[in-house]
Design a protein around this motif. Structure first.
Motif, PDB file in Angstrom:
ATOM      1  N   ILE A 247       0.838  -1.210   0.000  1.00 22.97           N
ATOM      2  CA  ILE A 247       0.000   0.000   0.000  1.00 22.97           C
ATOM      3  C   ILE A 247       0.867   1.251   0.000  1.00 22.97           C
ATOM      4  O   ILE A 247       0.570   2.240  -0.684  1.00 22.97           O
ATOM      5  N   LEU A 248       1.983   1.220   0.771  1.00 20.87           N
ATOM      6  CA  LEU A 248       2.889   2.367   0.789  1.00 20.87           C
ATOM      7  C   LEU A 248       3.528   2.585  -0.576  1.00 20.87           C
ATOM      8  O   LEU A 248       3.765   3.723  -0.995  1.00 20.87           O
ATOM      9  N   LEU A 249       3.814   1.500  -1.298  1.00 21.50           N
ATOM     10  CA  LEU A 249       4.359   1.622  -2.648  1.00 21.50           C
ATOM     11  C   LEU A 249       3.337   2.246  -3.594  1.00 21.50           C
ATOM     12  O   LEU A 249       3.697   2.984  -4.516  1.00 21.50           O
ATOM     13  N   TYR A 250       2.071   1.934  -3.367  1.00 20.26           N
ATOM     14  CA  TYR A 250       1.009   2.544  -4.184  1.00 20.26           C
ATOM     15  C   TYR A 250       1.007   4.058  -4.000  1.00 20.26           C
ATOM     16  O   TYR A 250       0.895   4.826  -4.970  1.00 20.26           O
ATOM     17  N   TYR A 251       1.130   4.519  -2.757  1.00 16.21           N
ATOM     18  CA  TYR A 251       1.041   5.950  -2.469  1.00 16.21           C
ATOM     19  C   TYR A 251       2.384   6.676  -2.635  1.00 16.21           C
ATOM     20  O   TYR A 251       2.414   7.905  -2.651  1.00 16.21           O
ATOM     21  N   SER A 252       3.483   5.930  -2.743  1.00 16.23           N
ATOM     22  CA  SER A 252       4.779   6.589  -2.886  1.00 16.23           C
ATOM     23  C   SER A 252       4.861   7.301  -4.234  1.00 16.23           C
ATOM     24  O   SER A 252       4.476   6.763  -5.273  1.00 16.23           O
ATOM     25  N   ASN A 253       5.369   8.502  -4.210  1.00 11.27           N
ATOM     26  CA  ASN A 253       5.509   9.314  -5.435  1.00 11.27           C
ATOM     27  C   ASN A 253       4.202   9.392  -6.220  1.00 11.27           C
ATOM     28  O   ASN A 253       4.208   9.419  -7.462  1.00 11.27           O
ATOM     29  N   PHE A 254       3.077   9.396  -5.492  1.00 10.36           N
ATOM     30  CA  PHE A 254       1.761   9.358  -6.143  1.00 10.36           C
ATOM     31  C   PHE A 254       1.558  10.593  -7.037  1.00 10.36           C
ATOM     32  O   PHE A 254       1.185  10.473  -8.210  1.00 10.36           O
ATOM     33  N   SER A 255       1.850  11.749  -6.478  1.00 11.42           N
ATOM     34  CA  SER A 255       1.664  12.994  -7.242  1.00 11.42           C
ATOM     35  C   SER A 255       2.581  13.043  -8.451  1.00 11.42           C
ATOM     36  O   SER A 255       2.161  13.399  -9.563  1.00 11.42           O
ATOM     37  N   LEU A 267      -2.051  19.325  -7.281  1.00 11.04           N
ATOM     38  CA  LEU A 267      -3.259  19.688  -6.536  1.00 11.04           C
ATOM     39  C   LEU A 267      -4.338  18.637  -6.713  1.00 11.04           C
ATOM     40  O   LEU A 267      -5.048  18.289  -5.756  1.00 11.04           O
ATOM     41  N   PHE A 268      -4.463  18.095  -7.932  1.00  9.46           N
ATOM     42  CA  PHE A 268      -5.456  17.056  -8.196  1.00  9.46           C
ATOM     43  C   PHE A 268      -5.155  15.799  -7.376  1.00  9.46           C
ATOM     44  O   PHE A 268      -6.062  15.172  -6.827  1.00  9.46           O
ATOM     45  N   MET A 273      -6.361  12.128  -2.799  1.00 12.88           N
ATOM     46  CA  MET A 273      -6.005  11.479  -1.541  1.00 12.88           C
ATOM     47  C   MET A 273      -6.973  11.872  -0.424  1.00 12.88           C
ATOM     48  O   MET A 273      -7.319  11.040   0.427  1.00 12.88           O
ATOM     49  N   SER A 274      -7.429  13.126  -0.416  1.00  7.11           N
ATOM     50  CA  SER A 274      -8.436  13.541   0.573  1.00  7.11           C
ATOM     51  C   SER A 274      -9.750  12.802   0.346  1.00  7.11           C
ATOM     52  O   SER A 274     -10.422  12.402   1.303  1.00  7.11           O
TER      53      SER A 274
END
Length: 422
Positions: A247-255, A267-268, A273-274
């Motif tokens: 899960i952390l790999l999914y969110y890593s460098n997400f933007s 911003l998107f 994420m919110s």
């Protein structure tokens, strides 16, 4: 709610503050890593200590010492003072783990996923609202210092609430009885009686343990930790580690990945994420109907939620449009929230409630290892492709699902696995 509301007001502003004090990126990174390392090693000891001295005293100590840390943060005018302020928080900020252990002491195994789901939902709401309030306060003069003092004040308020809670055995029994009458899945009279006896025994042990010498307490803590290390729970903690890293790999460098793949602005990604966090709150509230649908079979819920998580991460890694990313994020918020609650419930069910603080502490340490390992793996995978980190996450999730299938018999025979020192 108040705990994470206060913390999330301060945490997003900390990097800006330490940079304003003149720290380099390297120094800021080292201080952040030291906090994570302190959390890694202290969570198991503090969780086990809560089993020995009782939830009330350990929870009060952790809340008050965390308040001290945030108060010191509000007086930090140099990088050295900033680093010092992170020490008590890094060692003692385990209030959520001890609260979960307390909840597991008070409710039956049947109702535990539902209660934990509501607990996680309240925490998520605090984490959603906190950054908004903190961002507003930081616009004021000396805004960071005011925000830190407000956070410390919230912790002091929490300490007062913990002190006021009805901790006597008689009141605990009455609370359980009232819960049994009100809940749709009420406790049976026999379950209430067992919980009452267990509460009385634990209360007596806690009051005796509190006045033991520190060396005796340390010896007992080390013995309990050895019991967990020698127990047959390795596969559950390994599944927790693998899914956490996935899960952390999914969110890593997400933007950054969304910008490189689809050309969307950071911003998107923040809004997305919110949006996922808000859905996570809803997922926590839906755990009751889901557990009833699965007839309270936590193993099956965890297996299915992990499979869904793996599928959704794969969908994100292979997404051809931003709409596929939004779809995967929508359902991933549900699957990860449900899976996180179920893995905790499975740890307590198979390991036994007698050492719930120790088990939750070890589980938190395992998650901390994931937080240390995941950025390194993400950085290496990102060198090959923007889809590298989530693709690696899919592989780790598949390994976790395979481990659960191989050890299926253990999960079905609840309570047969005990710690060596019990």
């Amino acid at each position: 709610f108040q705990d994470l509301f206060g913390v999330s007001m301060v945490v997003p502003l900390m990097n800006l503050h330490i940079k304003s004090l003149g720290a380099s990126h390297t120094v800021a990174g080292i201080i952040g890593s030291l906090y994570g390392i302190m959390q890694l090693f202290s969570s198991t000891f503090v969780g086990c200590w809560s089993d020995i001295v009782g939830r009330r005293y350990s929870l009060l100590a952790c809340i008050l010492l965390s308040a001290l840390g945030y108060f010191l943060l509000g007086t930090s005018t140099t990088v050295f003072l900033f680093a010092i302020s992170r020490v008590p928080v890094g060692i003692f900020k385990h209030t959520l783990s001890i609260s979960k252990a307390l909840l597991s002491d008070l409710v039956s195994e049947r109702d535990r996923p539902l209660v934990m789901g509501h607990f996680n939902a309240a925490s998520s709401v605090g984490f959603i609202l906190g950054p908004v309030v903190g961002g507003y306060l930081t616009e004021l003069e000396d805004g960071f210092y005011q925000t830190s003092f407000i956070c410390a004040s919230i912790f002091l308020l929490n300490a007062g609430l913990v002190w006021m809670l009805p901790w006597s055995e008689e009141n605990t029994g009455n609370m359980e009885h009232q819960q049994g009458n009100k809940g749709t899945d009420s406790f049976s009279a026999a379950a209430n009686h067992d919980l009452h006896l267990k509460s009385a025994t634990n209360g007596a042990m806690a009051s005796d343990s509190l006045f033991r010498s520190p060396w005796i307490q340390v010896a007992i803590v080390l013995k309990r930790i050895k019991g967990v290390a020698c127990s047959d729970l390795w596969d559950i903690f390994l599944v927790r580690l693998l899914m956490s890293v996935a899960i952390l790999l999914y969110y890593s460098n997400f933007s950054l990945a969304l910008e490189e793949r689809f050309g969307v602005k950071p911003l998107f990604a923040g809004y997305l994420m919110s949006y996922s966090s808000a859905l996570g709150v809803l997922a926590g509230c839906l755990l009751g109907p889901i557990t009833r649908l699965y007839q309270h079979n936590t193993y099956r819920i965890l297996l299915h939620s992990s499979t869904l998580t793996c599928t959704l991460i794969l969908l994100y890694a292979s997404a051809l449009s931003i709409w596929m990313v939004i779809l995967s994020s929508t359902f991933l918020a549900f699957s990860t929230t449900i899976g996180r609650t179920c893995i905790i419930d499975l740890e307590l069910t198979i390991g036994g409630n007698e050492a719930s603080g120790t088990l939750l502490g070890v589980g938190q340490s395992v998650t901390s290892v994931g937080r240390i390992v995941a950025p390194l793996l993400a950085g290496v995978a990102q060198e090959f492709s923007p889809c590298g980190p989530p693709s690696l996450g899919v592989g780790l999730a598949l390994v976790a699902i395979l481990i659960m299938n191989v050890n299926k018999q253990k999960y079905h025979s609840h309570g047969n696995v005990k710690l060596k020192n019990q």
